[in-house]
Design an enzyme around this catalytic site. Structure first.
Site, PDB file in Angstrom:
ATOM      1  N   ALA A  61       0.845  -1.194   0.000  1.00  0.00           N
ATOM      2  CA  ALA A  61       0.000   0.000   0.000  1.00  0.00           C
ATOM      3  C   ALA A  61       0.880   1.243   0.000  1.00  0.00           C
ATOM      4  CB  ALA A  61      -0.902  -0.005   1.224  1.00  0.00           C
ATOM      5  N   PHE A  63       1.728   2.840  -2.864  1.00  0.00           N
ATOM      6  CA  PHE A  63       2.118   3.086  -4.254  1.00  0.00           C
ATOM      7  C   PHE A  63       0.907   3.501  -5.076  1.00  0.00           C
ATOM      8  CE2 PHE A  63       2.953   2.001  -8.652  1.00  0.00           C
ATOM      9  CZ  PHE A  63       4.197   2.556  -8.851  1.00  0.00           C
ATOM     10  N   THR A  85      -3.452   3.660   1.333  1.00  0.00           N
ATOM     11  CA  THR A  85      -4.500   3.620   2.333  1.00  0.00           C
ATOM     12  C   THR A  85      -5.674   4.506   1.915  1.00  0.00           C
ATOM     13  OG1 THR A  85      -2.943   3.152   4.118  1.00  0.00           O
ATOM     14  CG2 THR A  85      -5.053   4.109   4.752  1.00  0.00           C
ATOM     15  N   ASN A 170      -4.868  -0.657   8.834  1.00  0.00           N
ATOM     16  CA  ASN A 170      -3.618   0.081   9.015  1.00  0.00           C
ATOM     17  C   ASN A 170      -3.710   0.940  10.273  1.00  0.00           C
ATOM     18  OD1 ASN A 170      -1.279   1.558   8.842  1.00  0.00           O
ATOM     19  ND2 ASN A 170      -1.593   2.255   6.743  1.00  0.00           N
ATOM     20  N   SER A 173       0.687   3.596  10.584  1.00  0.00           N
ATOM     21  CA  SER A 173       1.316   4.737   9.923  1.00  0.00           C
ATOM     22  C   SER A 173       1.738   5.747  10.981  1.00  0.00           C
ATOM     23  CB  SER A 173       0.350   5.403   8.942  1.00  0.00           C
ATOM     24  OG  SER A 173       0.884   6.642   8.493  1.00  0.00           O
ATOM     25  N   LYS A 214      -1.846  -4.576   9.979  1.00  0.00           N
ATOM     26  CA  LYS A 214      -0.498  -4.097   9.662  1.00  0.00           C
ATOM     27  C   LYS A 214       0.072  -3.355  10.860  1.00  0.00           C
ATOM     28  CE  LYS A 214       2.223  -1.857   6.032  1.00  0.00           C
ATOM     29  NZ  LYS A 214       2.178  -1.287   4.666  1.00  0.00           N
TER      30      LYS A 214
END
Length: 364
Positions: A61, A63, A85, A170, A173, A214
């Protein structure tokens, strides 16, 4: 064709601002000819999360945040693509500049901040390409200004369940203030309980879409104990290890850029993320598969991640320095390793080195 593209594009893209270069790369992929990739070696096939992957190499994720080019990426030979995301509402992310190349370290620092066009735009694109198949996961996150971040995740699960091959939750981050707090035990337990409940509510209409978690590479081993225990108790389908790191190794050579705020990815993340893969693998005890991410820039690096405990791997930063041809190179190296060692599948070596890696002194 890919080699020729890399030979021309990589030097040109290096002259551009990193974010402008990334945008141009996405536009170029949208124009990529609809040529089928070469069939993958059957020994590279992987079954995980109830899905059949033709090969274990995916694109992480970040890209293709807005699902603009998943099919082009699949045609380039990736075994799976993870978009996002994605957040419920569009958001601009953090002010530019927010993406930095550390060229001598083959690394990237980003503080993008979940910039994306929002769920509606991504949903529309995924619906338009649904007929093409392929494994396309959706990485979901919360809006920065959300009053209820857990509700954001729940909404996205319900929205994308009919179209996502799998979900990645996610919470790792470093570029959305407070987001990593959702990795703390009580908050994570509540989040995963509500996410899995949302998945169950739409199961009849959308099927049993796998849910992955993640995590950050900066967790302590005690924190990792809690995270894996909760993931197992809430019956998530897998984990992705790991996101970018806030740590900065003293060995970094790009001294002027190394202290830019944001998450560090690329080659300097490899050792830390590999250790985290092994530590997670040992704690999971086979409860679910792992996707290993962080610093994979060769077939040897991918093999190391797999032997540490990853069933699948993902790339991103290495493409900045090695180009799109890296995908086929990694697959060829993995197939060659299996042939040379007389093994029938990568599953035979997943986690083979985890006990040795986890016996090393911590921190790495």
């Amino acid at each position: 064709m890919i080699r020729a593209f890399d030979a021309v594009s990589l030097p040109l893209l290096r002259w551009l601002d990193p974010e402008d270069a990334h945008r141009l790369a996405i536009q170029g992929l949208k124009l990529w000819p609809p040529v089928k990739p070469r069939p993958d070696d059957s020994k590279l096939a992987v079954r995980a999360f109830g899905l059949n992957f033709s090969n274990p190499v995916g694109i992480a994720a970040g890209f293709d945040k807005n699902a603009e080019a998943p099919d082009a990426l699949l045609r380039l030979g990736f075994g799976f693509v993870e978009v996002g995301t994605v957040t419920p509402k569009p958001q601009a992310g953090n002010p530019r500049p927010r993406l930095f190349r550390l060229e001598r370290d083959e690394a990237v620092i980003n503080r993008m901040g979940f910039n994306n066009e929002g769920a509606e735009a991504v949903l529309r694109r995924l619906a338009a390409r649904a007929q093409y198949g392929g494994i396309v996961g959706v990485n979901v996150g919360a809006n920065k200004d959300s009053d209820d971040r857990v509700a954001d995740y729940v909404k996205l699960i319900e929205t994308f369940a009919p179209l996502a091959s799998y979900f990645t939750v996610n919470v790792s981050s470093p570029n959305t203030p407070g987001l990593r707090n959702l990795q703390q035990a009580a908050a994570l337990d509540d989040l995963l309980a509500r996410v899995i409940d949302a998945r169950e509510r739409v199961r009849a209409a959308a099927g049993d879409t796998p849910v992955l978690l993640k995590i950050a590479p900066d967790l302590s081993l005690g924190e990792l104990d809690d995270v894996v225990h909760i993931a197992r108790s809430r019956r998530v389908d897998g984990m992705i290890v790991a996101n970018t790191t806030l740590s900065r190794s003293p060995t970094l050579r790009e001294r002027t850029k190394m202290n830019e705020q944001g998450g560090l990815s690329g080659r300097p993340l490899f050792r830390l993320s590999t250790r985290m893969v092994a530590e997670t693998f040992v704690r999971a005890e086979g409860a679910f598969p792992l996707i290993g991410v962080g610093g994979i820039d060769s077939g040897g690096a991918a093999l190391t991640k797999i032997r540490a405990g990853a069933t699948l791997v993902q790339l991103y930063s290495a493409l900045v320095y090695k180009g799109l041809g890296l995908v086929e190179s990694i697959k060829a190296d993995l197939a060659s390793t299996l042939l040379r060692t007389g093994r029938d599948s990568l599953a035979e070596i997943v986690g083979a080195d985890a006990p040795m890696i986890t016996a090393e002194e911590w921190p790495v």
